[in-house]
Motif scaffolding. Structure first.
Motif, PDB file in Angstrom:
ATOM      1  N   ILE A 101      -1.580 -11.938  -7.114  1.00  0.00           N
ATOM      2  CA  ILE A 101      -0.686 -12.030  -5.947  1.00  0.00           C
ATOM      3  C   ILE A 101      -0.355 -10.632  -5.420  1.00  0.00           C
ATOM      4  CG2 ILE A 101       1.629 -12.689  -5.181  1.00  0.00           C
ATOM      5  CD1 ILE A 101       1.402 -15.102  -7.106  1.00  0.00           C
ATOM      6  N   SER A 102      -0.060  -9.697  -6.322  1.00  0.00           N
ATOM      7  CA  SER A 102       0.252  -8.317  -5.908  1.00  0.00           C
ATOM      8  C   SER A 102      -0.934  -7.687  -5.199  1.00  0.00           C
ATOM      9  CB  SER A 102       0.625  -7.471  -7.123  1.00  0.00           C
ATOM     10  OG  SER A 102       1.758  -7.975  -7.752  1.00  0.00           O
ATOM     11  N   LEU A 103      -2.120  -7.897  -5.736  1.00  0.00           N
ATOM     12  CA  LEU A 103      -3.327  -7.339  -5.133  1.00  0.00           C
ATOM     13  C   LEU A 103      -3.579  -7.944  -3.751  1.00  0.00           C
ATOM     14  CD1 LEU A 103      -5.359  -5.219  -5.985  1.00  0.00           C
ATOM     15  CD2 LEU A 103      -6.780  -7.024  -6.939  1.00  0.00           C
ATOM     16  N   MET A 104      -3.355  -9.249  -3.615  1.00  0.00           N
ATOM     17  CA  MET A 104      -3.526  -9.898  -2.311  1.00  0.00           C
ATOM     18  C   MET A 104      -2.517  -9.360  -1.300  1.00  0.00           C
ATOM     19  SD  MET A 104      -4.413 -13.788  -3.490  1.00  0.00           S
ATOM     20  CE  MET A 104      -4.418 -14.419  -1.835  1.00  0.00           C
ATOM     21  N   ILE A 105      -1.284  -9.137  -1.742  1.00  0.00           N
ATOM     22  CA  ILE A 105      -0.261  -8.597  -0.841  1.00  0.00           C
ATOM     23  C   ILE A 105      -0.674  -7.218  -0.338  1.00  0.00           C
ATOM     24  CG2 ILE A 105       2.091  -7.664  -0.746  1.00  0.00           C
ATOM     25  CD1 ILE A 105       2.913  -9.959  -2.638  1.00  0.00           C
ATOM     26  N   VAL A 106      -1.089  -6.363  -1.257  1.00  0.00           N
ATOM     27  CA  VAL A 106      -1.402  -4.988  -0.868  1.00  0.00           C
ATOM     28  C   VAL A 106      -2.696  -4.910  -0.037  1.00  0.00           C
ATOM     29  CG1 VAL A 106      -2.732  -4.212  -2.876  1.00  0.00           C
ATOM     30  CG2 VAL A 106      -1.251  -2.617  -1.717  1.00  0.00           C
ATOM     31  N   LEU A 107      -3.636  -5.807  -0.264  1.00  0.00           N
ATOM     32  CA  LEU A 107      -4.906  -5.741   0.468  1.00  0.00           C
ATOM     33  C   LEU A 107      -4.862  -6.469   1.810  1.00  0.00           C
ATOM     34  CD1 LEU A 107      -7.484  -6.216  -2.434  1.00  0.00           C
ATOM     35  CD2 LEU A 107      -6.868  -4.100  -1.257  1.00  0.00           C
ATOM     36  N   PHE A 108      -4.095  -7.554   1.912  1.00  0.00           N
ATOM     37  CA  PHE A 108      -4.170  -8.390   3.105  1.00  0.00           C
ATOM     38  C   PHE A 108      -2.920  -8.378   3.978  1.00  0.00           C
ATOM     39  CE2 PHE A 108      -7.134 -10.493   0.079  1.00  0.00           C
ATOM     40  CZ  PHE A 108      -8.304 -10.150   0.747  1.00  0.00           C
ATOM     41  N   ASP A 109      -1.885  -7.661   3.592  1.00  0.00           N
ATOM     42  CA  ASP A 109      -0.683  -7.590   4.416  1.00  0.00           C
ATOM     43  C   ASP A 109      -0.814  -6.409   5.368  1.00  0.00           C
ATOM     44  OD1 ASP A 109       1.782  -7.828   5.537  1.00  0.00           O
ATOM     45  OD2 ASP A 109       2.912  -7.286   3.739  1.00  0.00           O
ATOM     46  N   ASP A 110      -1.101  -6.727   6.660  1.00  0.00           N
ATOM     47  CA  ASP A 110      -1.320  -5.674   7.656  1.00  0.00           C
ATOM     48  C   ASP A 110      -0.028  -5.186   8.294  1.00  0.00           C
ATOM     49  OD1 ASP A 110      -4.000  -5.796   7.189  1.00  0.00           O
ATOM     50  OD2 ASP A 110      -4.393  -7.235   8.802  1.00  0.00           O
ATOM     51  N   GLU A 111       1.044  -5.943   8.120  1.00  0.00           N
ATOM     52  CA  GLU A 111       2.315  -5.552   8.718  1.00  0.00           C
ATOM     53  C   GLU A 111       2.931  -4.418   7.901  1.00  0.00           C
ATOM     54  OE1 GLU A 111       4.815  -8.951   9.107  1.00  0.00           O
ATOM     55  OE2 GLU A 111       3.197 -10.164   9.933  1.00  0.00           O
ATOM     56  N   GLY A 112       3.773  -3.659   8.532  1.00  0.00           N
ATOM     57  CA  GLY A 112       4.448  -2.574   7.820  1.00  0.00           C
ATOM     58  C   GLY A 112       5.394  -3.118   6.759  1.00  0.00           C
ATOM     59  N   TRP A 113       5.595  -2.358   5.738  1.00  0.00           N
ATOM     60  CA  TRP A 113       6.453  -2.795   4.631  1.00  0.00           C
ATOM     61  C   TRP A 113       7.858  -2.252   4.835  1.00  0.00           C
ATOM     62  CZ3 TRP A 113       3.708  -2.457  -0.757  1.00  0.00           C
ATOM     63  CH2 TRP A 113       2.571  -3.245  -0.736  1.00  0.00           C
ATOM     64  N   ASP A 114       8.821  -3.151   4.840  1.00  0.00           N
ATOM     65  CA  ASP A 114      10.204  -2.705   4.860  1.00  0.00           C
ATOM     66  C   ASP A 114      10.681  -2.513   3.421  1.00  0.00           C
ATOM     67  OD1 ASP A 114      10.477  -5.284   3.985  1.00  0.00           O
ATOM     68  OD2 ASP A 114      11.839  -5.934   5.564  1.00  0.00           O
ATOM     69  N   ARG A 115      11.921  -2.149   3.276  1.00  0.00           N
ATOM     70  CA  ARG A 115      12.469  -1.860   1.939  1.00  0.00           C
ATOM     71  C   ARG A 115      12.408  -3.077   1.009  1.00  0.00           C
ATOM     72  NH1 ARG A 115      18.311   0.494   1.936  1.00  0.00           N
ATOM     73  NH2 ARG A 115      18.906  -0.140  -0.124  1.00  0.00           N
ATOM     74  N   ASP A 116      12.703  -4.260   1.534  1.00  0.00           N
ATOM     75  CA  ASP A 116      12.681  -5.476   0.720  1.00  0.00           C
ATOM     76  C   ASP A 116      11.268  -5.834   0.267  1.00  0.00           C
ATOM     77  OD1 ASP A 116      15.405  -5.740   0.927  1.00  0.00           O
ATOM     78  OD2 ASP A 116      15.317  -7.112   2.645  1.00  0.00           O
ATOM     79  N   THR A 117      10.306  -5.629   1.139  1.00  0.00           N
ATOM     80  CA  THR A 117       8.915  -5.920   0.780  1.00  0.00           C
ATOM     81  C   THR A 117       8.446  -4.989  -0.334  1.00  0.00           C
ATOM     82  OG1 THR A 117       8.483  -6.591   3.068  1.00  0.00           O
ATOM     83  CG2 THR A 117       6.569  -6.168   1.685  1.00  0.00           C
TER      84      THR A 117
END
Length: 166
Positions: A101-117
């Protein structure tokens, strides 16, 4: 006249009783003979309890020495001394799932990361690492799965850190 050391006799038996207060117990062998033992001769991290099947060596005075929990036929066939305790596998599986799940988040999340993310991502990575390391340090079943989880979580964490720096 030289003294000859008696050859060790390997025995199979069951724990009749054990007292943690006195640090001693009694084992009955297959022939019905009773043998005392002390905590020092118990070779398992789990305490002895009534009914445990054990392998031991018969000492010179009839005491049970070097006592190990008996290995069943299914454990011998698989080569795993903890066969049948599949409930331990969940911790290793948690490590792999958290890593994927962590790898999928980091590879496929194109939106910017806020503090909560960022906090949620690294929390998931840390949970995966802790589950994998916990499996390895406790000698639980699923060591190879746990190693996979640790590698995947580490990879996700490094990629996450590098993407935050860019």
């Amino acid at each position: 006249m030289s003294k000859r050391k008696r050859e060790s006799i390997k025995m199979i038996g069951k724990v009749l009783g054990y007292s943690a207060q006195t640090g001693s117990g009694v084992i009955v062998d297959e022939q019905g003979q009773r043998h005392i033992f002390s905590t020092n001769d118990w070779m398992s991290s789990t305490p002895a309890k009534r009914g445990d099947a054990v392998d031991f060596i018969l000492g010179d005075e009839g005491a049970a020495l070097q006592i190990f929990p008996a290995v069943s036929q299914s454990q011998t066939a698989s080569g795993d001394s903890r066969a049948g305790k599949r409930s331990d596998l969940w911790l290793a599986a948690l490590s792999v799932v958290a890593g994927v799940i962590s790898l999928m988040i980091v590879l496929f999340d194109d939106e910017g990361w806020d503090r909560d993310t960022v906090a949620g991502f690294f929390m998931l990575v840390l949970i995966g690492l802790a589950a994998g390391i916990g499996t390895l340090s406790n000698g639980l079943l699923g060591r190879r799965v746990a190693i996979s989880g640790i590698v995947i979580n580490s990879l996700a964490g490094v990629i996450g850190l590098l993407s935050m720096l860019n």
